[in-house]
Design a protein around this motif. Structure first.
Motif, PDB file in Angstrom:
ATOM      1  N   LEU A 165       0.834  -1.209   0.000  1.00 20.39           N
ATOM      2  CA  LEU A 165       0.000   0.000   0.000  1.00 20.39           C
ATOM      3  C   LEU A 165       0.867   1.256   0.000  1.00 20.39           C
ATOM      4  CD1 LEU A 165      -2.792  -1.038   2.547  1.00 20.39           C
ATOM      5  CD2 LEU A 165      -2.954  -0.911   0.047  1.00 20.39           C
ATOM      6  N   ARG A 166       1.966   1.218   0.753  1.00 22.40           N
ATOM      7  CA  ARG A 166       2.860   2.370   0.771  1.00 22.40           C
ATOM      8  C   ARG A 166       3.488   2.586  -0.602  1.00 22.40           C
ATOM      9  NH1 ARG A 166       8.031   1.816   4.272  1.00 22.40           N
ATOM     10  NH2 ARG A 166       6.503   0.765   5.611  1.00 22.40           N
ATOM     11  N   ALA A 167       3.900   1.494  -1.250  1.00 21.22           N
ATOM     12  CA  ALA A 167       4.493   1.616  -2.590  1.00 21.22           C
ATOM     13  C   ALA A 167       3.478   2.168  -3.582  1.00 21.22           C
ATOM     14  CB  ALA A 167       5.009   0.253  -3.057  1.00 21.22           C
ATOM     15  N   ASN A 168       2.231   1.692  -3.496  1.00 19.31           N
ATOM     16  CA  ASN A 168       1.197   2.189  -4.400  1.00 19.31           C
ATOM     17  C   ASN A 168       0.903   3.661  -4.156  1.00 19.31           C
ATOM     18  OD1 ASN A 168       0.865  -0.197  -5.804  1.00 19.31           O
ATOM     19  ND2 ASN A 168      -0.764  -0.950  -4.466  1.00 19.31           N
ATOM     20  N   GLU A 169       0.899   4.075  -2.890  1.00 18.31           N
ATOM     21  CA  GLU A 169       0.690   5.494  -2.589  1.00 18.31           C
ATOM     22  C   GLU A 169       1.825   6.343  -3.146  1.00 18.31           C
ATOM     23  OE1 GLU A 169       0.306   5.658   1.606  1.00 18.31           O
ATOM     24  OE2 GLU A 169      -1.739   4.844   1.655  1.00 18.31           O
ATOM     25  N   LEU A 170       3.051   5.836  -3.029  1.00 19.57           N
ATOM     26  CA  LEU A 170       4.197   6.572  -3.551  1.00 19.57           C
ATOM     27  C   LEU A 170       4.112   6.722  -5.068  1.00 19.57           C
ATOM     28  CD1 LEU A 170       7.150   5.063  -1.471  1.00 19.57           C
ATOM     29  CD2 LEU A 170       6.286   7.396  -1.362  1.00 19.57           C
ATOM     30  N   VAL A 171       3.765   5.641  -5.752  1.00 21.61           N
ATOM     31  CA  VAL A 171       3.750   5.708  -7.211  1.00 21.61           C
ATOM     32  C   VAL A 171       2.570   6.543  -7.708  1.00 21.61           C
ATOM     33  CG1 VAL A 171       2.353   3.631  -7.675  1.00 21.61           C
ATOM     34  CG2 VAL A 171       4.114   4.316  -9.292  1.00 21.61           C
ATOM     35  N   GLU A 172       1.449   6.518  -6.997  1.00 22.80           N
ATOM     36  CA  GLU A 172       0.331   7.383  -7.375  1.00 22.80           C
ATOM     37  C   GLU A 172       0.691   8.850  -7.160  1.00 22.80           C
ATOM     38  OE1 GLU A 172      -3.025   6.007  -5.189  1.00 22.80           O
ATOM     39  OE2 GLU A 172      -3.175   4.120  -6.308  1.00 22.80           O
ATOM     40  N   GLY A 173       1.419   9.127  -6.069  1.00 24.11           N
ATOM     41  CA  GLY A 173       1.883  10.489  -5.845  1.00 24.11           C
ATOM     42  C   GLY A 173       2.853  10.942  -6.925  1.00 24.11           C
ATOM     43  N   LEU A 174       3.737  10.047  -7.351  1.00 22.27           N
ATOM     44  CA  LEU A 174       4.665  10.381  -8.429  1.00 22.27           C
ATOM     45  C   LEU A 174       3.923  10.670  -9.722  1.00 22.27           C
ATOM     46  CD1 LEU A 174       7.471   7.703  -7.852  1.00 22.27           C
ATOM     47  CD2 LEU A 174       7.609  10.151  -7.385  1.00 22.27           C
ATOM     48  N   ASP A 175       2.885   9.898  -9.990  1.00 24.18           N
ATOM     49  CA  ASP A 175       2.112  10.111 -11.213  1.00 24.18           C
ATOM     50  C   ASP A 175       1.430  11.474 -11.197  1.00 24.18           C
ATOM     51  OD1 ASP A 175       1.137   9.187 -13.732  1.00 24.18           O
ATOM     52  OD2 ASP A 175      -0.802   8.808 -12.806  1.00 24.18           O
ATOM     53  N   ARG A 176       0.864  11.838 -10.040  1.00 25.40           N
ATOM     54  CA  ARG A 176       0.209  13.152  -9.935  1.00 25.40           C
ATOM     55  C   ARG A 176       1.239  14.281 -10.071  1.00 25.40           C
ATOM     56  NH1 ARG A 176      -2.713  10.481  -5.790  1.00 25.40           N
ATOM     57  NH2 ARG A 176      -1.339  11.387  -4.218  1.00 25.40           N
ATOM     58  N   LEU A 177       2.395  14.112  -9.435  1.00 27.18           N
ATOM     59  CA  LEU A 177       3.432  15.143  -9.531  1.00 27.18           C
ATOM     60  C   LEU A 177       3.936  15.304 -10.960  1.00 27.18           C
ATOM     61  CD1 LEU A 177       5.549  14.532  -6.302  1.00 27.18           C
ATOM     62  CD2 LEU A 177       4.165  16.535  -6.843  1.00 27.18           C
ATOM     63  N   LEU A 178       4.061  14.195 -11.673  1.00 32.60           N
ATOM     64  CA  LEU A 178       4.496  14.282 -13.065  1.00 32.60           C
ATOM     65  C   LEU A 178       3.464  15.020 -13.915  1.00 32.60           C
ATOM     66  CD1 LEU A 178       6.119  10.789 -13.686  1.00 32.60           C
ATOM     67  CD2 LEU A 178       7.222  13.003 -13.972  1.00 32.60           C
ATOM     68  N   SER A 179       2.198  14.778 -13.637  1.00 32.00           N
ATOM     69  CA  SER A 179       1.159  15.512 -14.358  1.00 32.00           C
ATOM     70  C   SER A 179       1.249  17.005 -14.059  1.00 32.00           C
ATOM     71  CB  SER A 179      -0.234  14.973 -13.975  1.00 32.00           C
ATOM     72  OG  SER A 179      -0.373  13.619 -14.360  1.00 32.00           O
ATOM     73  N   ASP A 180       1.519  17.347 -12.787  1.00 30.07           N
ATOM     74  CA  ASP A 180       1.672  18.758 -12.416  1.00 30.07           C
ATOM     75  C   ASP A 180       2.900  19.374 -13.080  1.00 30.07           C
ATOM     76  OD1 ASP A 180      -0.570  18.504 -10.849  1.00 30.07           O
ATOM     77  OD2 ASP A 180       0.542  18.202  -8.974  1.00 30.07           O
ATOM     78  N   VAL A 181       3.998  18.601 -13.114  1.00 28.52           N
ATOM     79  CA  VAL A 181       5.216  19.105 -13.763  1.00 28.52           C
ATOM     80  C   VAL A 181       4.972  19.329 -15.249  1.00 28.52           C
ATOM     81  CG1 VAL A 181       7.583  18.482 -14.420  1.00 28.52           C
ATOM     82  CG2 VAL A 181       6.801  18.109 -12.079  1.00 28.52           C
ATOM     83  N   LEU A 182       4.258  18.418 -15.883  1.00 24.74           N
ATOM     84  CA  LEU A 182       3.949  18.583 -17.306  1.00 24.74           C
ATOM     85  C   LEU A 182       3.084  19.822 -17.534  1.00 24.74           C
ATOM     86  CD1 LEU A 182       4.021  17.577 -20.211  1.00 24.74           C
ATOM     87  CD2 LEU A 182       2.060  16.100 -19.678  1.00 24.74           C
ATOM     88  N   SER A 183       2.077  20.022 -16.674  1.00 21.51           N
ATOM     89  CA  SER A 183       1.227  21.211 -16.804  1.00 21.51           C
ATOM     90  C   SER A 183       2.043  22.482 -16.618  1.00 21.51           C
ATOM     91  CB  SER A 183       0.083  21.144 -15.780  1.00 21.51           C
ATOM     92  OG  SER A 183      -0.741  20.018 -15.989  1.00 21.51           O
ATOM     93  N   ALA A 184       2.953  22.462 -15.623  1.00 21.47           N
ATOM     94  CA  ALA A 184       3.794  23.634 -15.382  1.00 21.47           C
ATOM     95  C   ALA A 184       4.714  23.898 -16.578  1.00 21.47           C
ATOM     96  CB  ALA A 184       4.615  23.434 -14.111  1.00 21.47           C
ATOM     97  N   HIS A 185       5.251  22.816 -17.154  1.00 22.54           N
ATOM     98  CA  HIS A 185       6.133  22.972 -18.307  1.00 22.54           C
ATOM     99  C   HIS A 185       5.373  23.560 -19.495  1.00 22.54           C
ATOM    100  CE1 HIS A 185       9.221  22.222 -21.271  1.00 22.54           C
ATOM    101  NE2 HIS A 185       8.422  21.417 -21.939  1.00 22.54           N
ATOM    102  N   LEU A 186       4.156  23.068 -19.746  1.00 23.75           N
ATOM    103  CA  LEU A 186       3.358  23.603 -20.852  1.00 23.75           C
ATOM    104  C   LEU A 186       2.991  25.064 -20.594  1.00 23.75           C
ATOM    105  CD1 LEU A 186       1.016  20.549 -21.553  1.00 23.75           C
ATOM    106  CD2 LEU A 186       3.039  21.261 -22.837  1.00 23.75           C
ATOM    107  N   ALA A 187       2.687  25.387 -19.324  1.00 25.15           N
ATOM    108  CA  ALA A 187       2.382  26.785 -18.994  1.00 25.15           C
ATOM    109  C   ALA A 187       3.596  27.671 -19.225  1.00 25.15           C
ATOM    110  CB  ALA A 187       1.920  26.883 -17.542  1.00 25.15           C
TER     111      ALA A 187
END
Length: 330
Positions: free
Chosen positions: A238-260
């Protein structure tokens, strides 16, 4: 020729012992002993090579088909004579920042464990060596092997998640660096990181259901006394899944920031182009007026006409430049 059976041994009261080379005789000896079990490890067997093993251990045809074809989702299936589990170990390659997944199938039955490995990422050799050094754990039989294998796979998930976290921090630093880098290269790195996270999630997220099922104590061929240990593995998962889901959300945020950022840079470039075009338009307009060659233009016959026009054009350009500079367009 590559050996299909990587290792095969009888474990009696937690200790490895010599046994018959024939699988059928070895299994009969383990069952007759009462405190022993047979652990057979295979690496990428063909259908013909696995046929003998499956017939000796009476493995279910559907489970045998899954073990041979690979490319399975993590799962846990109960058959009449055995328990079949699929795990997907993940491997992080630091040279290429790439995550790959292999497959590991585990058959558990009456006094036997059969492991089938596809790829090189499954930590079976290390698990077997560690268990052989801990006979007090191995004496609990096939359940102990299943727990140790699951624990090793899931613990490595946490290690890979930590490596991905480091990659993400480096990517964030590059995206938000003042100088920045090539927009196309940065976008490629972000999408590549998302692919690695997706590969990780394909291995870890589907395992949550089977692992939660093992914590109930209602799974055949798994001792109820092992429930607390599988609960610990489930917590790590569960901890590993939470970490990877957090990484996925952060990558989406980084991509949005990069496009902005790319949009802001494009707007800045357009403002600069517009400002320079406006400054170039003034002398162009004035020169165009005096280039029409009209006869009745008194200033053409004035001695100071030419210098006056030059000063007028330069003055207007300077005023426009200072105006655009004050507004941040230059």
């Amino acid at each position: 020729m590559r050996p299909v059976i990587v290792d095969s041994a009888i474990y009696r009261n937690g200790r490895r012992t010599d046994g018959p080379a024939d699988l059928s005789d070895a299994l009969d000896e383990a069952r007759a002993s009462g405190d022993a079990f047979l652990w057979v490890g295979l690496h990428e067997p063909t259908e013909a090579e696995f046929a003998h093993v499956s017939s000796e251990f009476a493995l279910h045809p559907l489970a045998v088909e899954d073990a041979l074809k690979a490319h399975q989702r993590p799962k846990l299936e109960v058959y009449d004579d055995s328990l079949f589990a699929v795990l997907k170990p993940v491997v992080y390659e630091p040279e290429s920042d790439r995550v790959s997944s292999d497959e590991l199938m585990v058959f558990i039955g009456d006094s036997f464990v059969v492991t089938v490995r596809h790829g090189e990422g499954a930590p079976l050799a290390a698990v077997r060596k560690r268990l052989e050094a801990e006979p007090e754990v191995l004496r609990h039989g096939p359940t102990a092997v299943f727990y140790a294998v699951s624990d090793a796979v899931v613990d490595h998930y946490l290690d890979v998640a930590a490596e991905l976290q480091v990659d993400l921090e480096e990517l964030e630093a590059d995206v938000f660096a003042p100088a920045g880098g090539s927009p196309a290269r940065t976008a490629e790195r972000i999408y590549n990181a998302k692919r690695q996270v997706l590969e990780f999630r394909r291995a870890s997220v589907p395992l949550a259901g089977p692992m939660a099922r093992l914590t109930t104590g209602a799974v055949p061929f798994v001792h109820e006394a092992a429930v607390p240990f599988f609960r610990d593995v489930n917590d790590h998962l569960l901890r590993a899944n939470e970490l990877v889901e957090g990484l996925d959300r952060l990558l989406s945020d980084v991509l949005s920031a990069h496009l902005a950022q790319m949009g802001v840079r494009q707007n800045d470039d357009m403002r600069k182009i517009s400002a320079w075009a406006a400054m170039a338009a003034v002398p162009t307009m004035v020169a165009g007026i005096y280039g029409m060659n009209f006869d009745h233009m008194p200033e053409l016959h004035w001695v100071g006409g030419y210098p006056a026009v030059i000063v007028l054009m330069a003055g207007i350009v300077v005023v426009l430049y200072r105006l655009f500079k004050r507004r941040g367009w230059m």
